[in-house]
Write a protein that holds these residues in place. Structure first.
Motif, PDB file in Angstrom:
ATOM      1  N   GLU A  91       0.827  -1.207   0.000  1.00 10.19           N
ATOM      2  CA  GLU A  91       0.000   0.000   0.000  1.00 10.19           C
ATOM      3  C   GLU A  91       0.862   1.257   0.000  1.00 10.19           C
ATOM      4  N   GLU A  92       1.965   1.235   0.742  1.00 10.77           N
ATOM      5  CA  GLU A  92       2.912   2.351   0.778  1.00 10.77           C
ATOM      6  C   GLU A  92       4.161   1.976  -0.011  1.00 10.77           C
ATOM      7  N   VAL A  93       4.942   2.989  -0.376  1.00 10.86           N
ATOM      8  CA  VAL A  93       6.188   2.751  -1.115  1.00 10.86           C
ATOM      9  C   VAL A  93       7.214   2.142  -0.164  1.00 10.86           C
ATOM     10  N   VAL A  94       7.685   0.937  -0.480  1.00 11.48           N
ATOM     11  CA  VAL A  94       8.635   0.217   0.365  1.00 11.48           C
ATOM     12  C   VAL A  94       9.798  -0.245  -0.517  1.00 11.48           C
ATOM     13  N   ASP A  95      11.001   0.270  -0.241  1.00 11.84           N
ATOM     14  CA  ASP A  95      12.222  -0.129  -0.965  1.00 11.84           C
ATOM     15  C   ASP A  95      12.058   0.003  -2.478  1.00 11.84           C
ATOM     16  N   GLY A  96      11.428   1.095  -2.883  1.00  9.45           N
ATOM     17  CA  GLY A  96      11.237   1.324  -4.316  1.00  9.45           C
ATOM     18  C   GLY A  96      10.090   0.561  -4.929  1.00  9.45           C
ATOM     19  N   GLN A  97       9.376  -0.236  -4.138  1.00 13.57           N
ATOM     20  CA  GLN A  97       8.236  -1.010  -4.645  1.00 13.57           C
ATOM     21  C   GLN A  97       6.969  -0.168  -4.554  1.00 13.57           C
ATOM     22  N   GLU A  98       6.263  -0.033  -5.685  1.00 13.39           N
ATOM     23  CA  GLU A  98       5.012   0.707  -5.743  1.00 13.39           C
ATOM     24  C   GLU A  98       3.923  -0.193  -6.310  1.00 13.39           C
ATOM     25  N   ASN A  99       2.714   0.008  -5.821  1.00  9.15           N
ATOM     26  CA  ASN A  99       1.616  -0.740  -6.425  1.00  9.15           C
ATOM     27  C   ASN A  99       1.166  -0.038  -7.706  1.00  9.15           C
ATOM     28  N   LEU A 100       0.251  -0.668  -8.411  1.00  6.77           N
ATOM     29  CA  LEU A 100      -0.121  -0.205  -9.743  1.00  6.77           C
ATOM     30  C   LEU A 100      -0.761   1.180  -9.703  1.00  6.77           C
ATOM     31  N   PHE A 101      -1.637   1.441  -8.761  1.00  7.70           N
ATOM     32  CA  PHE A 101      -2.340   2.721  -8.740  1.00  7.70           C
ATOM     33  C   PHE A 101      -1.388   3.870  -8.434  1.00  7.70           C
ATOM     34  N   ARG A 102      -0.395   3.654  -7.581  1.00  7.66           N
ATOM     35  CA  ARG A 102       0.574   4.711  -7.292  1.00  7.66           C
ATOM     36  C   ARG A 102       1.403   5.047  -8.536  1.00  7.66           C
ATOM     37  N   ILE A 103       1.759   4.047  -9.303  1.00  4.54           N
ATOM     38  CA  ILE A 103       2.493   4.304 -10.549  1.00  4.54           C
ATOM     39  C   ILE A 103       1.646   5.140 -11.502  1.00  4.54           C
ATOM     40  N   ILE A 104       0.369   4.783 -11.638  1.00  4.90           N
ATOM     41  CA  ILE A 104      -0.516   5.517 -12.545  1.00  4.90           C
ATOM     42  C   ILE A 104      -0.677   6.960 -12.093  1.00  4.90           C
ATOM     43  N   MET A 105      -0.919   7.190 -10.809  1.00  3.84           N
ATOM     44  CA  MET A 105      -1.124   8.542 -10.312  1.00  3.84           C
ATOM     45  C   MET A 105       0.153   9.372 -10.420  1.00  3.84           C
ATOM     46  N   ARG A 106       1.304   8.787 -10.194  1.00  6.27           N
ATOM     47  CA  ARG A 106       2.564   9.526 -10.327  1.00  6.27           C
ATOM     48  C   ARG A 106       2.775   9.984 -11.762  1.00  6.27           C
ATOM     49  N   LEU A 107       2.501   9.102 -12.715  1.00  2.27           N
ATOM     50  CA  LEU A 107       2.675   9.456 -14.118  1.00  2.27           C
ATOM     51  C   LEU A 107       1.649  10.495 -14.563  1.00  2.27           C
ATOM     52  N   LEU A 108       0.428  10.393 -14.069  1.00  7.12           N
ATOM     53  CA  LEU A 108      -0.582  11.404 -14.400  1.00  7.12           C
ATOM     54  C   LEU A 108      -0.207  12.761 -13.834  1.00  7.12           C
ATOM     55  N   ALA A 109       0.281  12.793 -12.592  1.00  9.18           N
ATOM     56  CA  ALA A 109       0.645  14.062 -11.968  1.00  9.18           C
ATOM     57  C   ALA A 109       1.812  14.724 -12.691  1.00  9.18           C
ATOM     58  N   ASN A 110       2.727  13.928 -13.259  1.00  9.11           N
ATOM     59  CA  ASN A 110       3.868  14.472 -13.995  1.00  9.11           C
ATOM     60  C   ASN A 110       3.562  14.703 -15.470  1.00  9.11           C
ATOM     61  N   ASN A 111       2.317  14.514 -15.864  1.00  5.84           N
ATOM     62  CA  ASN A 111       1.884  14.721 -17.248  1.00  5.84           C
ATOM     63  C   ASN A 111       2.670  13.829 -18.214  1.00  5.84           C
ATOM     64  N   GLN A 112       2.904  12.588 -17.808  1.00  9.45           N
ATOM     65  CA  GLN A 112       3.617  11.619 -18.630  1.00  9.45           C
ATOM     66  C   GLN A 112       2.702  10.542 -19.193  1.00  9.45           C
ATOM     67  N   LEU A 113       1.421  10.618 -18.866  1.00  9.42           N
ATOM     68  CA  LEU A 113       0.496   9.552 -19.249  1.00  9.42           C
ATOM     69  C   LEU A 113      -0.871  10.156 -19.532  1.00  9.42           C
ATOM     70  N   PRO A 114      -1.477   9.852 -20.668  1.00  5.36           N
ATOM     71  CA  PRO A 114      -2.828  10.348 -20.945  1.00  5.36           C
ATOM     72  C   PRO A 114      -3.896   9.447 -20.324  1.00  5.36           C
ATOM     73  N   ALA A 115      -4.951  10.064 -19.856  1.00 10.47           N
ATOM     74  CA  ALA A 115      -6.105   9.344 -19.304  1.00 10.47           C
ATOM     75  C   ALA A 115      -7.335   9.730 -20.119  1.00 10.47           C
ATOM     76  N   TYR A 116      -8.250   8.758 -20.288  1.00 10.86           N
ATOM     77  CA  TYR A 116      -9.424   8.970 -21.128  1.00 10.86           C
ATOM     78  C   TYR A 116     -10.697   8.751 -20.318  1.00 10.86           C
ATOM     79  N   GLU A 117     -11.725   9.424 -20.746  1.00  7.87           N
ATOM     80  CA  GLU A 117     -13.008   9.401 -20.044  1.00  7.87           C
ATOM     81  C   GLU A 117     -13.595   7.994 -20.021  1.00  7.87           C
ATOM     82  N   TYR A 118     -14.155   7.637 -18.861  1.00  8.85           N
ATOM     83  CA  TYR A 118     -14.857   6.364 -18.756  1.00  8.85           C
ATOM     84  C   TYR A 118     -16.275   6.573 -19.261  1.00  8.85           C
ATOM     85  N   LEU A 119     -16.576   5.976 -20.391  1.00 10.87           N
ATOM     86  CA  LEU A 119     -17.911   6.036 -20.970  1.00 10.87           C
ATOM     87  C   LEU A 119     -18.593   4.703 -20.722  1.00 10.87           C
TER      88      LEU A 119
END
Length: 386
Positions: free
Chosen positions: A96-124
C-alpha cells in the motif's frame, strides 16, 4: 647575479603554490558539484520513479503496432473485473505504501498522471474512445475524485504538473480494476494471443453514514502507454518466493491475474448482467465463453497419433477403474452379498455356456473342409492331350 636568481626562484615558488591551491579548490568544487548532482538525481528518481527513455517508448510502441488486421484471422474483445481481494490479484494492491522502491499499480498511474507523462481517457458507460476529444485534464480528474493536489514546480499551462502527497493517494480505496482483453488468432505464428488493451481503476467509497461501498470507475489508461513503466517495476507474485521475479508487464502479458467476465463486445452493447439477469444463467454463460476462448486454438488442429493413443488409454483406464469399483461394491448385508455373489456366478456360467456353443459352431466348418479335402480330386481333361 645571485640575488636575481634568488628572486626568480622565490617568485616561481609562489606561482607553484598558487597553482596548487587553485587546483585543490577546483577539485573540491568538482567533488561538491558531483555530490550535489548525485543527491539531486537520487531525490528526483525517488520522486519520479524509474527513467523511461524515448528509445524504450518507441520500442514498446513498435511492438504493440507490429501486428495488423491482415495478420488476424479471428478476434474477440472481453471485459474483466479484477477483484483485488483474490490472491492472484494481490500483486496489484500491495504494498500500500512505497517500500524499498516497490510501488503498487495505482501509485504508478497517479505519479505518471501528476507528472503529465500519461494520458487518461473518459470512462464512458459501454463505449471506450481513446481520442483527444475524450482525453481528461488531470486537474479536473483530481478535483472530481477529491484528491488533494498542488501545482508542482515548473508547471505551465501547456505542461501542467501536480504534486500529490503519498498520504493523499487513495490506494486503500482502489479495490478493483476493469481490464479490456483482446483475444486474437495470429496467422503469423498460428497461435492464440491474449493482449491487454486498457486498464481502469475503480474506487470503492462509502457514504458519510457508511453502508455498502459504491463503485466509481475513474478513467481508462491504454496499456501500450503505460507499458514502458510497468516493464521497469518488479513485483512479488507468490508468498513462497520473496524475490521480485517478474515485472508488471510480465504479469499482464502472461495473464497471471484472475477476473470475472462482465461484458463482451456485442452489437447491442449490453453487459452480461443485462443479457443474463438470472445468476445461474450468468455463471453458465461466463464459463461457456471462457471455455470457448481457451479451446479455440485446440479445435483448429487435427490431433496426432500420440494424442489419440493417449486419449484412448485414458478412456480404457477409466472403464477398468469403474468396473473394479463396481465389483468392490458391498451393501454390508450378508444375505444381500450372498445373493449378489450367486447372481454373478450364474452370469459367469451362462457366459461360459455361450462361449462353448460358439466355439463348437466355429469348429464345425473345419470338419467339413477336412471331409471335402478327403474326397478324390477331379480327373484332368483329355482334350489337350497329345
Amino acid at each position: 647575479m645571485t640575488l636575481n636568481l634568488k628572486r626568480i626562484a622565490a617568485a616561481a615558488a609562489v606561482v607553484l603554490m598558487g597553482a596548487a591551491t587553485l587546483m585543490a579548490q577546483q577539485q573540491s568544487t568538482a567533488t561538491l558539484s558531483r555530490k550535489g548532482a548525485s543527491e539531486r538525481n537520487r531525490k528526483e528518481a525517488q520522486a519520479t520513479g524509474p527513467k523511461v527513455t524515448d528509445r524504450m517508448q518507441a520500442h514498446y510502441e513498435a511492438d504493440g503496432k507490429s501486428i495488423t488486421d491482415a495478420d488476424r484471422q479471428w478476434m474477440r474483445v472481453i471485459y474483466r473485473h479484477l477483484d483485488l481481494d483474490k490472491d492472484k490479484n494481490a500483486a496489484l494492491y500491495f504494498p500500500e505504501e512505497v517500500v524499498d522502491g516497490q510501488e503498487n499499480l495505482f501509485r504508478i498511474i497517479m505519479r505518471l498522471l501528476a507528472n503529465n507523462q500519461l494520458p487518461a481517457y473518459e470512462y464512458l458507460d459501454g463505449r471506450e474512445v481513446f481520442t483527444d476529444q475524450y482525453r481528461l485534464k488531470v486537474g479536473d480528474l483530481l478535483d472530481r475524485f477529491h484528491i488533494l493536489h498542488s501545482p508542482a514546480k515548473g508547471s505551465t499551462e501547456r505542461n501542467p504538473r501536480y504534486t500529490i502527497e503519498e498520504a493523499d493517494v487513495p490506494t486503500n480505496e482502489v479495490l478493483s480494476y476493469y481490464v479490456i482483453e483482446r483475444w486474437e488468432f495470429d496467422t503469423r505464428t498460428n497461435r492464440m494471443k491474449t493482449i491487454v488493451e486498457a486498464i481502469c481503476p475503480v474506487l470503492h467509497r462509502s457514504g458519510d453514514f457508511g453502508g455498502e461501498a459504491v463503485k466509481y470507475p475513474m478513467f481508462w489508461i491504454k496499456y501500450d502507454d503505460l507499458r514502458p513503466w510497468l516493464a521497469n517495476q518488479t513485483i512479488f507474485t507468490s508468498d513462497d518466493n520473496n524475490l521480485p521475479t517478474c515485472t508488471y508487464d510480465d504479469y499482464f502479458r502472461m495473464t497471471m491475474y484472475e477476473g470475472d467476465i462482465y461484458k463482451t463486445r456485442n452489437l447491442r452493447n449490453k453487459s452480461m448482467m443485462q443479457l443474463y439477469p438470472d445468476p445461474d444463467d450468468l455463471a453458465r454463460a461466463q464459463d461457456s465463453i471462457q471455455n470457448r476462448l481457451t479451446n479455440f486454438d485446440k479445435k483448429l488442429w487435427v490431433p496426432d497419433r500420440e494424442d489419440v493413443i493417449t486419449a484412448k488409454e485414458g478412456k480404457d483406464g477409466k472403464k477398468a477403474s469403474k468396473a473394479s469399483s463396481d465389483e468392490s461394491v458391498s451393501t454390508g448385508d450378508a444375505a444381500t452379498d450372498a445373493a449378489l455373489e450367486q447372481a454373478a456366478e450364474e452370469a459367469e456360467s451362462k457366459s461360459a455356456r455361450r462361449s462353448t456353443r460358439r466355439s463348437s459352431k466355429k469348429s464345425s466348418p473345419k470338419v467339413k473342409q477336412q471331409k471335402a479335402k478327403s474326397q478324390p480330386s477331379v480327373s484332368r481333361s483329355v482334350r489337350r492331350r497329345k
